[in-house]
Design an enzyme around this catalytic site. Sequence first.
Site, short mmCIF file in Angstrom:
data_model
loop_
_atom_site.label_atom_id
_atom_site.label_comp_id
_atom_site.label_asym_id
_atom_site.label_seq_id
_atom_site.Cartn_x
_atom_site.Cartn_y
_atom_site.Cartn_z
N HIS A 122 38.53 -47.97 -25.88
CA HIS A 122 39.37 -48.69 -24.91
C HIS A 122 38.55 -49.26 -23.74
CE1 HIS A 122 43.00 -47.52 -26.91
NE2 HIS A 122 42.89 -46.25 -26.61
N ASP B 104 41.73 -44.65 -35.32
CA ASP B 104 42.46 -44.02 -34.21
C ASP B 104 43.88 -44.58 -34.17
OD1 ASP B 104 41.64 -42.53 -31.32
OD2 ASP B 104 43.34 -43.92 -31.17
N HIS C 242 45.57 -45.50 -31.77
CA HIS C 242 45.69 -46.57 -30.78
C HIS C 242 44.76 -47.72 -31.12
CE1 HIS C 242 46.76 -42.79 -28.66
NE2 HIS C 242 47.77 -43.55 -28.25
N ASP D 89 44.10 -38.81 -33.79
CA ASP D 89 45.41 -38.66 -33.16
C ASP D 89 46.54 -39.22 -34.03
OD1 ASP D 89 44.26 -41.11 -32.73
OD2 ASP D 89 44.47 -41.08 -30.55
#
Length: 527
Positions: free
Chosen positions: A143, A183, A185, A276
């Site tokens: 990110h 991931d 996200h 996650d």
Amino acid sequence: MEKAKKGRTERRRVGLLFDERMCKHKQAGGKHPENPERIRVIWDNLNAAGLLPRCVVLNAKESEDNHLALVHSKEHIDLIKTISSKNLKKMRKIANKYDSIYFNKGSSEAAYLAAGFVIEATERVAKGDLDSAFAIVRPPGHHAEESEPMGFCLFNNVAIATSVILNERPELGIKKILIVDWDVHHGNSTQKMFYKDPRVLVFSVHRHDSGTFYPESDDGSYNMVGEGLGTGYNINVPWEGGGIGDADYFAVWDHILLPVAKEFDPDLIIISAGFDAAIGDPIGGCCLSPYGYSIMLYKLMGFARGKIVMALEGGYNPTSLANATQACIEMLLDYKPPNRSLKDLPLKPTWPLIKTVRQALCIYWPILAAEIPDKVINRRLHTEVDAKLRQEEVYDRTPAECEHARVSGSEDYFEEEAEEELEFQHPNKLECIKLELKTLISELESQHVVSKSSSSSMPPFPCAATQEPSSIRKTKRSCPVVEASNAKVESCVKRRCNKTDAVLERAQLCLHKIQHLKTTFFVDSAT
């Protein structure tokens, strides 16, 4: 598809990188989801499983600034380099300027180590010293933008390593790199850093939820395919909800990623390995099993002569994080799929999503223009209700049950029968449901108490409690900003109401489970 040269019975050289110093990066007061225990539990689990002696444990050093500057601005590098020298009050004030970030006295060193470790792992694999490597690092990176930290991430470790290999080490002969970000996200920063670069194929499969799932933007949409010379080299597969499991990911691999990877023919693969989306993760809401992760990895090991680097990103349930990483390390070592088959089938929305993504990309990758055979799609499909039930089911498991599922391979929860009824496998289901109902009652009571104070709010993931209480808040719950305007307070209250609605929906699902369990119990008793 080029198979790895190493025989499956020959010992593969797998590098592991870990350093306790990265554990110094932690939030002051309270327990943040991105905490030191994440990497400790991975290391301890690998040690207990006897895998460390089978691997090449490496030491590495901090990244150099000139390597960081390949993807980050000078201002950003200076910020992370000097942040830990400031006092706590100043660090908090600076952290409040950014999205979901905290700093402490160990942040600078940890960030430099994480980037340096991924660079070292990638160079070793690229040179052929190792067949593959896993960098157990934190803070994560995908990110972190060019000029600011974001979403728990300080430097983009994978992007830095990719740029070093392509731009600083031409003698290694690595000309094309495939980045796979699994991931839960979207890797917003990785996408932006290589959006115009045809040497890097960036593939991300993530929850999108129409742009409402973190990082809450349209950047993770399927139509973000790259720009200029990089057009077609950015692939997003955006899930529109939770409950996604092994079968869904396998379908995406088989019908999007693997055909494109075969055409792209990478010299090296780097995986932004977030866990996650794993079973029981408190944030992702998906259902990937350790078996699922290992098979996704296995399918990638047929490319780039098996040269794969894995760099840890997210993953916030210690048990599922440890089990999933262990499954991946075992796969890197053995290159042999588990002797089991998957009974589960993709959820109903998975096939339309795959078709949509293929249609958006087929102009750049003609191999995706072919229609998926009807016999592949027209099988018994799970419904949206099944997805929600499956998503909630994973939270019923205790750590011991998760471990039992990992060992026995019983990761599939539901199969749709001809009558479209759900078959519950767990013998202690009633007790699990009772515990879940108690949790739901507690959550609802908590929501009720908080709703009495219009000045209290909980931010959406992944913003964590990094600020001191402001004058507009009566409790010590965190808010996205310290100086919250009335509009932002109203937005926070709406989010709280939405969360309450979600809890009520989960309670209704519990009642559905109980009704089914009662029916099953009485039928079994009668027979």
